[in-house]
Design an enzyme around this catalytic site. Structure first.
Site, PDB file in Angstrom:
ATOM      1  N   GLN A 117      -4.928  -1.747   9.457  1.00  0.00           N
ATOM      2  CA  GLN A 117      -4.766  -3.060   8.844  1.00  0.00           C
ATOM      3  C   GLN A 117      -5.339  -4.149   9.762  1.00  0.00           C
ATOM      4  OE1 GLN A 117      -3.655  -3.437   5.751  1.00  0.00           O
ATOM      5  NE2 GLN A 117      -3.748  -5.660   5.765  1.00  0.00           N
TER       6      GLN A 117
ATOM      7  N   ASP B  29     -11.313   2.012   3.513  1.00  0.00           N
ATOM      8  CA  ASP B  29     -11.567   0.565   3.402  1.00  0.00           C
ATOM      9  C   ASP B  29     -13.054   0.278   3.144  1.00  0.00           C
ATOM     10  OD1 ASP B  29      -9.346  -1.177   3.670  1.00  0.00           O
ATOM     11  OD2 ASP B  29      -9.146  -0.665   5.804  1.00  0.00           O
TER      12      ASP B  29
ATOM     13  N   LYS C  34       0.842  -1.207   0.000  1.00  0.00           N
ATOM     14  CA  LYS C  34       0.000   0.000   0.000  1.00  0.00           C
ATOM     15  C   LYS C  34       0.879   1.259   0.000  1.00  0.00           C
ATOM     16  CE  LYS C  34      -3.766  -2.538   2.098  1.00  0.00           C
ATOM     17  NZ  LYS C  34      -4.606  -2.908   3.251  1.00  0.00           N
TER      18      LYS C  34
HETATM   19  N1  GUN Z   1      -6.479  -7.174   5.837  1.00  0.00           N
HETATM   20  C1  GUN Z   1      -6.608  -7.916   4.713  1.00  0.00           C
HETATM   21  N2  GUN Z   1      -7.142  -7.175   3.721  1.00  0.00           N
HETATM   22  C2  GUN Z   1      -7.369  -5.942   4.239  1.00  0.00           C
HETATM   23  C3  GUN Z   1      -7.910  -4.737   3.701  1.00  0.00           C
HETATM   24  O1  GUN Z   1      -8.319  -4.639   2.530  1.00  0.00           O
HETATM   25  N3  GUN Z   1      -7.957  -3.684   4.558  1.00  0.00           N
HETATM   26  C4  GUN Z   1      -7.531  -3.757   5.843  1.00  0.00           C
HETATM   27  N4  GUN Z   1      -7.642  -2.674   6.606  1.00  0.00           N
HETATM   28  N5  GUN Z   1      -7.042  -4.856   6.370  1.00  0.00           N
HETATM   29  C5  GUN Z   1      -6.950  -5.948   5.570  1.00  0.00           C
END
Ligand code: GUN
Length: 284
Positions: free
Chosen positions: A97, A120, A53
């Site tokens: 996350q 998200d 990211k």
């Molecule tokens: N953990 C696995 N995929 C994601 C996601 O798309 N966003 C977040 N915040 N955590 C994750």
């Protein structure tokens, strides 16, 4: 028959290039989009996702602020940080996350993120907007699934889409987005009877289960589009999806691979949401 391999790398690169263009337009207006990423603990997969990211932000022209907190961080300390990020005008998007350590209540944390910065699309307010067809953030992985289908030239309206998996973050919102695009949607799950027969009727199958070789060739109609959201490891530790890829490619019209499919799209759609957040917060 040999299926077309849906190219998540090429499609995600295009979406990131579009986001980069929009970031440049914002920068000309004196706005630099900014994403705050919070990682608690040392989960190896989460560390990789978060790094990807950050890399995407750097490429697109979004500032990323990384907050790495120790495993034993208290729930209160995390909530305090989120509250600070919510009121920090230089931050447009706040992403915590997942998964979080067991002693932290995930639901409380999701509720704490300002809906206006919830890139998200996990906050119930934004989930509600999605379920009532209102404009707002789109959940990254489900939106990525739709982009893979449409940008590969496949129609969704009027098609029978079978989503396998009913998770809050992938299965359900993917079904909702497909419905919003006028598909006829069936959601299957661990208690579904006749899974094979139902899948066999699908024009489009989206598998979001997390089980190796879940989707076999005998479940797929000739020419169907198969999107694999699974992230599994095989007996050799190799990253694999839910779909028995080689065998399904003999029957399907198109299949998205793992790696090289949906995973890349999740990050690209996050970039798109960060741009949307920066625009909304600046009245654009
Ligand atoms: N953990 C696995 N995929 C994601 C996601 O798309 N966003 C977040 N915040 N955590 C994750």
């Amino acid at each position: 028959m040999k299926a077309k391999r849906i190219d998540g790398k090429a499609i995600s690169d295009t979406i990131k290039a579009e986001a980069q263009q929009q970031a440049q337009n914002l920068q000309r207006q004196g706005i630099v989009p900014c994403l705050a990423v919070v990682l608690v603990g040392e989960d190896a997969a989460s560390q990789i996702y978060v790094r990807n990211k950050e890399k995407a932000c750097a490429l697109v022209g979004i500032t990323s602020k990384m907050y790495t907190l120790p495993q034993d961080t208290t729930e209160q300390a995390l909530l305090t940080l989120i509250a600070q990020l919510n009121t920090d005008n230089s931050v447009n998007g706040v992403l915590v996350q997942l998964p979080l350590p067991a002693h932290i209540n995930e639901e409380k944390v999701i509720l704490a993120v300002s809906p206006q910065k919830d890139v998200d699309c996990f906050h119930p307010y934004n989930v509600g907007l999605l379920h009532t067809d209102k404009k707002g953030f789109l959940p990254c992985t489900p939106a990525g699934v739709l982009e893979l289908i449409t940008r590969s030239g496949y129609e969704i309206a009027g098609k029978h889409c079978v989503v396998i998996g009913r998770s809050h973050n992938v299965g359900k919102p993917t079904a909702m987005l497909l419905l919003q695009h006028d598909a006829t949607v069936t959601i299957c799950h661990s208690k579904t009877k006749n899974l094979k027969e139902i899948c066999k009727q699908a024009d489009i199958i989206v598998s979001a289960v997390g089980k190796l070789h879940m989707v076999t060739a005998d479940m797929v109609k000739a020419g169907a589009v198969v999107i694999d959201v699974g992230m599994n490891r095989d007996e050799h530790g190799k990253l694999c999806g839910d779909v028995d890829f080689d065998a399904v490619c003999e029957v399907a019209g198109a299949v998205s691979p793992v790696p090289g499919g949906v995973g890349l799209m999740t990050v690209a759609m996050l970039m798109q949401n960060c741009i949307t957040a920066a625009k909304l917060q600046n009245g654009i």
